[in-house]
Each structure stands twice: as structure tokens, then as C-alpha cells.
Design an enzyme around this catalytic site. Structure first.
Site, mmCIF file in Angstrom:
data_model
loop_
_atom_site.group_PDB
_atom_site.id
_atom_site.type_symbol
_atom_site.label_atom_id
_atom_site.label_comp_id
_atom_site.label_asym_id
_atom_site.label_seq_id
_atom_site.Cartn_x
_atom_site.Cartn_y
_atom_site.Cartn_z
ATOM 1 N N HIS A 203 -0.120 0.721 -10.275
ATOM 2 C CA HIS A 203 -0.847 -0.270 -9.473
ATOM 3 C C HIS A 203 -1.256 -1.461 -10.335
ATOM 4 O O HIS A 203 -2.427 -1.841 -10.416
ATOM 5 C CB HIS A 203 -2.081 0.361 -8.827
ATOM 6 C CG HIS A 203 -2.499 -0.343 -7.567
ATOM 7 N ND1 HIS A 203 -3.080 0.308 -6.501
ATOM 8 C CD2 HIS A 203 -2.426 -1.659 -7.195
ATOM 9 C CE1 HIS A 203 -3.353 -0.567 -5.532
ATOM 10 N NE2 HIS A 203 -2.964 -1.764 -5.943
ATOM 11 N N ARG B 224 0.846 -1.183 0.000
ATOM 12 C CA ARG B 224 0.000 0.000 0.000
ATOM 13 C C ARG B 224 0.886 1.239 0.000
ATOM 14 O O ARG B 224 1.949 1.266 0.632
ATOM 15 C CB ARG B 224 -0.922 0.009 1.235
ATOM 16 C CG ARG B 224 -2.070 -0.994 1.157
ATOM 17 C CD ARG B 224 -3.088 -0.583 0.108
ATOM 18 N NE ARG B 224 -4.218 -1.500 0.022
ATOM 19 C CZ ARG B 224 -4.289 -2.521 -0.811
ATOM 20 N NH1 ARG B 224 -3.275 -2.780 -1.626
ATOM 21 N NH2 ARG B 224 -5.343 -3.293 -0.841
#
Length: 297
Positions: free
Chosen positions: A269, A221
Site C-alpha cells: 500500500h 481498494r
């Protein structure tokens, strides 16, 4: 009886079609169109609006669409409900491929040889010696799988965990353990859950523990890394490079200084996503476990 698919920021059309085909007698409702919320007994969540599940009075359980659960951990409306996450074989394989892509490219000097080719220069860049050390910050289902693949290729592996141990990868704990793993790793891979305790685990202090030729790889993250502190550390040469697939704000703002650093590799991502069919199969398994099995009894 119904399954709600509440997925924000991703296209869930294909997943809904597959789940519907596997559960033809169950109503599949796709956010934001949930016309019969009272029928929802199971929900698949990803970056859902906090508190929205209070609209489902008969909800029995929820699952995260992916490996991350921070979007559920922060939602008080889910407290007391059984919770799962979906970690498919495809997700694990893709994550291992992503991490190994950069480990192998750097450790085998791919860019250096490419540059030499265009300079018509013949020079061996490898040094004979021990294999590089890869330190995993987090060693759960994903981290353990990736660490196993690294060990298969001869990398020396170790990990920082909260308290768990692993038969194949030496584990260290606490603040001293985190420092030990970072100080003794050529590559530091972040694959841990995001909690209040792990936010900015890579900060101005921990960045000082990196070897000057070390590489940070963050596929967990964005909030695990203090981005401004990382920029400063890279500019000062406290570590060699950072491979970042996740960021505190996504998409990464145009004004972020990370874009301008040659010592940073940025990907949007994309490190790993589950195959839709494998995800659908898992959703059905979880629905059967949490809803149908209890209904039959």
C-alpha cells in the site's frame, strides 16, 4: 474552535504540527487524545472508529485524509455533514509514477532484457505496431490524471465510468461497458471508489474477459478484487499478471496464496501518499471554507 485529526494506522504527528503552525489560534486535537471534543468544528478522518464523531456536538464538516472515502461512506454518524477528500498534486504524481512504472517495465520488456543481458543474448523483444491499450476502471480526479499521463506517453486509453464522459479518454458504462473495456485492454487499472456496487468488481465472471496476456493493476481498494478468484484465474492463465498495492486484509496475511504466485507483484500500500505540507495547506483551506467563512458571516 478546534480541528480534530482522527487518523488510524498512520503517523499524523507531522501533519498536526504543520496545521498548528498554519492555524496558531486554533486548537489542533489529535486522536485518541481529544480532551475538548465540544470545541471540534472540523475533523480530518482516516479509518476512524465508526460513530466516534458523535462526540463532537459542534462538528460542521469532515474530510478524508486521502482520496478514498469508503471509511466515511459507511459511517451513519456523518450523514448530512459536508464531506471532502484530499487529493494533492503530490498524490496524483506519485500515483501516476506507480502505474507508469509497471506499464513501462512490462510493455518495454525490462525484465526480459535484464534476463537476456545475463545470458549474453542479443534479441529484440518488441513488436512494431499499435501502442498498448490501458483501460481505467474509474476516471475521477486520480484516474483522470493518471490516464492523461499515460496518453502523454502514447498509450491508448479508455475508461469504464458510472456515467461521466471525458474529452480525451473514451468512456463506457454499465455491465456491457465494463466488459468492453476489460476485453479491449492490455492493462486494466483500478482507480475507483469502493461502494456496495463496486465491491468485487473483479470477480470470476469479469476475470474471464481479460486477454490472456493482460495485466491487472489495483491501486484503489483491496475489496475491488475477489482475491481467491484472481488466484484461480492466474493459475489457469486467464490473464498474465497482477500488480497489487491494496488488499482486502492489510497487512496481507502470511497465509494468503497471493504470496506464492510468480504472476503477482505485491507492494505494501505504497502507490501514493500526499505530501504533508500540501495536505496541511488543504486542511487549512477546507477549515477556512467550512468553519471560518461561516463564522465571519
Amino acid at each position: 474552535m478546534s480541528v480534530a485529526v482522527v487518523v488510524v494506522g498512520r503517523d499524523s504527528d507531522e501533519l498536526c504540527r504543520m496545521v498548528q503552525a498554519l492555524l496558531p489560534d486554533v486548537l489542533i486535537q489529535q486522536w485518541p487524545h481529544i480532551p475538548q471534543p465540544e470545541l471540534v468544528e472540523f475533523a480530518v478522518l482516516w479509518q476512524h472508529p465508526e460513530g466516534m464523531t458523535t462526540a463532537f456536538p459542534n462538528l460542521k464538516a469532515v474530510t478524508s485524509l486521502g482520496a478514498g472515502t469508503d471509511h466515511m461512506d459507511d459511517d451513519a454518524a456523518l450523514v448530512g455533514l459536508p464531506q471532502s477528500r484530499i487529493v494533492t498534486d503530490s498524490l496524483k504524481q506519485l500515483m501516476a509514477q506507480y502505474v507508469l512504472l509497471y506499464l513501462l517495465s512490462d510493455s518495454r520488456h525490462q525484465l526480459g532484457y535484464y534476463t537476456q543481458q545475463h545470458q549474453k543474448r542479443w534479441q529484440v523483444l518488441e513488436n512494431v505496431g499499435d501502442m498498448p491499450a490501458v483501460g481505467f476502471i474509474g476516471l475521477g480526479a486520480l484516474g483522470g490524471f493518471v490516464a492523461d499521463r499515460c496518453a502523454d506517453l502514447g498509450f491508448n486509453t479508455q475508461a469504464w465510468t458510472a456515467q461521466s464522459e471525458h474529452p480525451a479518454h473514451p468512456c463506457f458504462h454499465g455491465d456491457d461497458g465494463l466488459k468492453h473495456v476489460i476485453q479491449n485492454s492490455d492493462y486494466v487499472v483500478l482507480l475507483l471508489p469502493l461502494t456496495d456496487q463496486t465491491k468485487h468488481i473483479i470477480n470470476r465472471e469479469s476475470l474471464q474477459w481479460f486477454k490472456k496476456d493482460a495485466v491487472l493493476i489495483n491501486v484503489a481498494r483491496g475489496a475491488h478484487v475477489d482475491e481467491l478468484a484472481l488466484c484461480d484465474a492466474l493459475e489457469k492463465g486467464q490473464l498474465k499478471h497482477a500488480v497489487l498495492d491494496v488488499f482486502e486484509t492489510e497487512p496481507l496475511p502470511e497465509g494468503s496464496p497471493l504470496w506464492n504466485l510468480e504472476s503477482v507483484t505485491i507492494t505494501p500500500h505504497v502507490s501514493a501518499r500526499s505530501d504533508a505540507m500540501q495536505t496541511a495547506d488543504t486542511v487549512v483551506e477546507l477549515f477556512n471554507h467550512y468553519v471560518l467563512s461561516h463564522t465571519k458571516t
